[in-house]
Design a protein around this motif. Structure first.
Motif, PDB file in Angstrom:
ATOM      1  N   SER A 195       1.940  -4.530 -47.392  1.00  0.00           N
ATOM      2  CA  SER A 195       1.100  -5.099 -48.436  1.00  0.00           C
ATOM      3  C   SER A 195      -0.229  -5.597 -47.870  1.00  0.00           C
ATOM      4  CB  SER A 195       1.824  -6.255 -49.129  1.00  0.00           C
ATOM      5  OG  SER A 195       1.941  -7.361 -48.251  1.00  0.00           O
ATOM      6  N   PHE A 196      -1.159  -5.826 -48.786  1.00  0.00           N
ATOM      7  CA  PHE A 196      -2.474  -6.343 -48.412  1.00  0.00           C
ATOM      8  C   PHE A 196      -2.347  -7.686 -47.690  1.00  0.00           C
ATOM      9  CE2 PHE A 196      -6.185  -8.977 -49.598  1.00  0.00           C
ATOM     10  CZ  PHE A 196      -7.197  -8.217 -49.026  1.00  0.00           C
ATOM     11  N   ARG A 197      -1.509  -8.551 -48.211  1.00  0.00           N
ATOM     12  CA  ARG A 197      -1.328  -9.871 -47.594  1.00  0.00           C
ATOM     13  C   ARG A 197      -0.734  -9.753 -46.191  1.00  0.00           C
ATOM     14  NH1 ARG A 197       1.606 -14.379 -51.165  1.00  0.00           N
ATOM     15  NH2 ARG A 197      -0.295 -13.933 -52.355  1.00  0.00           N
ATOM     16  N   GLU A 198       0.203  -8.823 -46.014  1.00  0.00           N
ATOM     17  CA  GLU A 198       0.815  -8.631 -44.704  1.00  0.00           C
ATOM     18  C   GLU A 198      -0.189  -8.092 -43.689  1.00  0.00           C
ATOM     19  OE1 GLU A 198       5.466  -7.630 -45.859  1.00  0.00           O
ATOM     20  OE2 GLU A 198       3.950  -6.046 -45.994  1.00  0.00           O
ATOM     21  N   LEU A 200      -3.452  -8.670 -43.707  1.00  0.00           N
ATOM     22  CA  LEU A 200      -4.352  -9.768 -43.352  1.00  0.00           C
ATOM     23  C   LEU A 200      -3.701 -10.764 -42.399  1.00  0.00           C
ATOM     24  CD1 LEU A 200      -6.190 -10.614 -46.710  1.00  0.00           C
ATOM     25  CD2 LEU A 200      -7.011  -9.260 -44.777  1.00  0.00           C
ATOM     26  N   ALA A 201      -2.368 -10.835 -42.426  1.00  0.00           N
ATOM     27  CA  ALA A 201      -1.659 -11.759 -41.537  1.00  0.00           C
ATOM     28  C   ALA A 201      -1.569 -11.239 -40.104  1.00  0.00           C
ATOM     29  CB  ALA A 201      -0.256 -12.037 -42.073  1.00  0.00           C
ATOM     30  N   SER A 205      -6.882  -8.495 -37.610  1.00  0.00           N
ATOM     31  CA  SER A 205      -7.273  -7.693 -38.773  1.00  0.00           C
ATOM     32  C   SER A 205      -8.525  -8.246 -39.455  1.00  0.00           C
ATOM     33  CB  SER A 205      -6.127  -7.603 -39.778  1.00  0.00           C
ATOM     34  OG  SER A 205      -5.802  -8.883 -40.298  1.00  0.00           O
ATOM     35  N   LYS A 206      -8.660  -9.563 -39.485  1.00  0.00           N
ATOM     36  CA  LYS A 206      -9.842 -10.166 -40.124  1.00  0.00           C
ATOM     37  C   LYS A 206     -11.110  -9.841 -39.337  1.00  0.00           C
ATOM     38  CE  LYS A 206      -7.338 -14.030 -42.266  1.00  0.00           C
ATOM     39  NZ  LYS A 206      -5.996 -13.692 -41.730  1.00  0.00           N
ATOM     40  N   VAL A 332      -7.088  -1.256 -45.669  1.00  0.00           N
ATOM     41  CA  VAL A 332      -7.643  -2.589 -45.927  1.00  0.00           C
ATOM     42  C   VAL A 332      -9.016  -2.731 -45.303  1.00  0.00           C
ATOM     43  CG1 VAL A 332      -7.322  -5.050 -45.487  1.00  0.00           C
ATOM     44  CG2 VAL A 332      -5.384  -3.653 -46.221  1.00  0.00           C
TER      45      VAL A 332
END
Length: 384
Positions: A195-198, A200-201, A205-206, A332
């Protein structure tokens, strides 16, 4: 078979690049025909970018289900539909509507093929892949300039590129058997979608998203506004400005051809730093108050500097995040890049309208500074 498939992938990336600079190069005439302000180019650009973001975020799921070959074919077909519809648009709202399939198609090609080549080929292949995009992006302005100089106006430019896209769709359809092995390998994968949230975690990645954001904002702001800058600041005719603005993309194309050979000597981190230096040199040349040759030379240098940055970041992703997560991370990151396209190129529109289009080099210099700082933060976490 591997080399034949690579040739098909290169062809698809030429298709991706062909329409990328058409809006910016045709807009000095298009906005008059649609009776809208110069800044409205940003609205169309945002819609295209939003479509690309959606396609990028869906890329992992679509690729797992249908395979990279079928997703590429469908994406180029969507782009062709959007471009041909642009040609026949008589109202600004129609242009906005048909920007949706164009954006969706561009996002699918960009994300899927970047990840596929990063996984299965070496760094120089990825640089040459993006050189193919440069061939398309360089050819587009010249075709648009030729059309503007003749009786076909901007409609003919979009029609010509749309027909080329249709031909490429046919060739991609014929080549689908070449992707058979890739599709079988994809079915054998057991991992679930991330997922998108995963994403970003995931550590780092940021930083990669920031790097993509800054680079694409710089590149596309230049592509969208360079022709207008040359018309309203440089005093060139619309057709000449369209051709000269294409020198930026020519610089990217030539730079990526050269960068492919440089990767035999330099790693991804070094290529990014070399590119950033080239970007600053190009912007300084544009800022020099001599005009003419120095402006065009600066655009070429800016393109050459941009050349190695994007491919080097893309190629580093499987090594940093792992092959099993690379498609999700790539989707992403490309989405993050197109968020930059949504925000930064249109943001210059009000500046051009209410202050001066002559501030474009200053605007780009600010973006370049943010980009360089973001890259250095990323490079601390890159191996090698």
């Amino acid at each position: 078979m591997t080399h034949l498939l690579l040739a098909v992938i290169y062809l698809a990336f030429i298709a991706l690049g062909l329409p990328d600079s058409l809006l910016g190069n045709g807009w000095p005439v298009m906005h008059q025909d649609f009776h809208v302000p110069l800044s409205y180019a940003g609205i169309v650009s945002v819609i295209i970018a939003l479509g690309t973001i959606v396609a990028s975020l869906l890329s992992e799921r679509m690729t797992r289900r249908f395979g990279a070959g079928m997703v590429t074919l469908a994406s180029v077909a969507l782009t062709a539909v959007g471009l041909l519809a642009f040609c026949f648009s008589n109202h600004f709202w129609q242009l906005c509507f048909w920007a949706i399939p164009y954006g969706l198609g561009a996002g699918g090609v960009d994300t899927v093929l970047n990840n596929y080549v990063a996984l299965h080929y070496r760094s120089h292949h990825l640089n040459w892949l993006h050189a193919m995009w440069g061939i398309g992006a360089t050819t587009g302005p010249f075709l648009m300039g030729w059309s503007l100089a003749g009786k076909y106006t901007w409609h003919g430019g979009y029609f010509g590129i749309g027909v080329i896209q249709v031909v490429i769709v046919i060739l991609l359809c014929i080549s689908l058997p070449l992707w058979k092995q890739e599709k079988e390998e994809g079915k054998a994968e057991t991992g679930k979608s991330i997922s998108f949230r995963e994403v970003l975690a995931i550590r780092g990645s940021k930083e990669v998203m920031t790097a993509f954001f800054c680079y694409c904002a710089l590149e596309q702001t230049t592509g969208l506004w360079a022709a207008s800058y040359l018309v309203f600041k440089g005093g060139l005719s619309e057709d000449m400005a369209s051709r000269f603005a294409g020198f930026f993309f020519m610089g990217i194309m030539v730079g990526r051809l050269i960068s492919g050979f440089m990767t035999f000597r330099f790693n991804d981190a070094q290529m990014i730093r070399i590119g950033c230096v080239g970007v600053f040199i190009g912007l300084i040349a544009i800022l020099l108050p001599f005009g003419g040759f120095f402006t065009v030379f600066g655009l070429v240098l800016l393109g050459v500097g941009c050349a190695p940055i994007y491919p080097a970041i893309v190629h580093s992703i499987p090594g940093i995040f792992g092959k099993d997560r690379s498609q999700a991370v790539m989707g992403v990151q490309v989405a993050g890049a197109y968020v930059g396209l949504c925000v930064m190129p249109p943001l210059f529109g009000p500046i051009a309208n209410h202050i001066s289009v002559g501030l474009l080099p200053v605007y780009l210099l600010i973006l370049a500074g943010i980009m360089a700082a973001g890259h250095e933060k990323l490079l601390r976490g890159m191996k090698g």
